[in-house]
Design an enzyme around this catalytic site. Structure first.
Site, PDB file in Angstrom:
ATOM      1  N   GLU A  93     -33.790  -0.431  59.750  1.00 28.48           N
ATOM      2  CA  GLU A  93     -32.700  -1.324  60.152  1.00 28.48           C
ATOM      3  C   GLU A  93     -31.341  -0.710  59.839  1.00 28.48           C
ATOM      4  O   GLU A  93     -31.212   0.144  58.977  1.00 28.48           O
ATOM      5  CB  GLU A  93     -32.827  -2.689  59.461  1.00 28.48           C
ATOM      6  CG  GLU A  93     -33.258  -2.669  58.009  1.00 28.48           C
ATOM      7  CD  GLU A  93     -32.292  -1.985  57.078  1.00 28.48           C
ATOM      8  OE1 GLU A  93     -31.065  -2.165  57.254  1.00 28.48           O
ATOM      9  OE2 GLU A  93     -32.744  -1.263  56.169  1.00 28.48           O
ATOM     10  N   GLU A 130     -32.736   2.032  56.821  1.00 31.39           N
ATOM     11  CA  GLU A 130     -33.020   2.882  57.982  1.00 31.39           C
ATOM     12  C   GLU A 130     -34.509   3.201  58.153  1.00 31.39           C
ATOM     13  O   GLU A 130     -34.893   3.874  59.094  1.00 31.39           O
ATOM     14  CB  GLU A 130     -32.266   4.222  57.915  1.00 31.39           C
ATOM     15  CG  GLU A 130     -30.772   4.116  57.774  1.00 31.39           C
ATOM     16  CD  GLU A 130     -30.095   5.490  57.637  1.00 31.39           C
ATOM     17  OE1 GLU A 130     -30.801   6.525  57.734  1.00 31.39           O
ATOM     18  OE2 GLU A 130     -28.886   5.519  57.423  1.00 31.39           O
TER      19      GLU A 130
END
Length: 355
Positions: free
Chosen positions: A176, A321
């Site tokens: 994310e 991430e």
């Protein structure tokens, strides 16, 4: 638009026979029982989830979901919202941590843009345009998302799971990016677990002590507002209240992978919150999850405990991430290689304990 079927139907449970066969193989390899520690457990779990006697991680899909948050209006982040769009470009250009790790691992990497306040350059390689809105609404004042937006985000996550299935992926990693998303994730976790946000709220992108306190106070007030509503505390109601296009999409991807019998390696704090949402909706989704690392965010331990999860690594990471999950892949590949290629006592002519 309707909710994806993976969100409304319990996934098929893994075939227990492959777990049993993998555990039996571990017992006859040329080593004292348990001497490879949790690598043995990881190999058994992957064999069971993949439904094979020879687990492998050659084909890995990494999907990073990005979206901005209206709660940033409350001054809860050390970074401006423009960073979300800038980082999408950085992912595409190979400069982000997850980009480097995906290349090193030979993993497929895609980025799904669910909506950013700042413009994203067009036609970036590996970036899927799935914009729902420029950002969620400010959940300190109103619901972060509409039901239609939650549904759209879940479907974008499910679509990522379908792409992983179409590529024959043996493992899925969700990541994310979204300035303000630790605030959204903490509100969701606090609401689902009934815990005081003061105990879960962390620095996110680097807030100082005063900033963390302000962030927690914003969450507390928002939860109090939500508690006066009549929507209940199911996953959809909590997502509507506290948002996160990327968090909802992650929950949809996790549910979608479980429905397609694809194991999911859960990253850190925010992805774990998405996993909690998915598991609260369909408890058997938990069977398909492995956990990569323990985040430095203070709320992560409570979420791991709620999911009965023991992650592989504890490196003090809190980047997001999907980076913590990617770092764990070499360990899981080693676990598979050991499981598949070590000799048995009989094959090697080595006496075991019973003999």
């Amino acid at each position: 638009m309707s909710f994806p079927s993976s969100w409304t139907t319990s996934p098929q449970q893994p075939d227990v026979r492959f777990f049993e066969r993998a555990a039996q193989r571990q017992s006859i390899l040329t080593k004292p029982a348990g001497s490879l520690g949790r690598l043995e457990n990881a190999a058994v779990q992957l064999a069971g989830l993949q439904g094979t006697d020879t687990p492998t991680l050659e084909r890995i899909q990494i999907s990073v979901f990005a979206g901005d948050h209206g709660i940033c209006e409350e001054g809860i982040s050390a970074y401006p919202q423009a960073v979300t769009a800038q980082m999408i470009a950085n992912f595409a250009n190979g400069g982000a941590a997850i980009s480097v790790l995906a290349k090193s691992l030979g993993a497929e990497l895609e980025v799904i843009n669910l909506g950013t306040v700042s413009d994203v350059p067009p036609d970036l390689p590996g970036v899927i345009d799935a914009r729902i809105a420029p950002c969620t609404r400010n959940f300190a004042a109103t619901d972060a998302m509409t039901t239609e937006q939650v549904c759209a985000a879940l479907n974008h996550g499910d679509a990522a799971a379908q792409r992983a299935a179409d590529k024959g992926s043996q493992l899925f990693i969700g990541g994310e990016m979204g300035i303000g998303n630790t605030t959204s994730a903490t509100a969701i976790a606090s609401s689902l677990m009934g815990k005081n946000p003061m105990k879960l709220t962390g620095p996110g992108t680097g807030l100082n002590v005063a900033g963390v306190r302000h962030k927690a106070e914003v969450i507390i007030q928002a939860i109090q507002r939500h508690d006066n509503d009549d929507d209940g505390e199911d996953a959809i109601a909590v997502l509507k209240a506290f948002g996160g296009f990327e968090i909802a999409a992650l929950a949809g991807a996790i549910a979608g992978c479980a429905a397609r019998s694809i194991p999911v390696l859960i990253d850190g704090y925010i992805v774990s919150v998405a996993a909690m949402l998915a598991v609260s909706q369909q408890p058997h989704i938990r069977d398909w999850l492995l956990f990569a690392h323990r985040s430095a965010e203070p709320g992560h331990q409570a979420i791991l405990a709620a999911l009965d999860a023991e992650p592989l690594l504890d490196l003090g990471m809190r980047l997001g991430e999907g980076s913590g999950a990617a770092v764990a892949i070499p360990l899981l590949r080693a676990a598979c290689d050991l499981h598949n290629n070590m000799a048995s006592f009989e094959d090697a002519g080595v006496s075991n304990k019973e003999q």
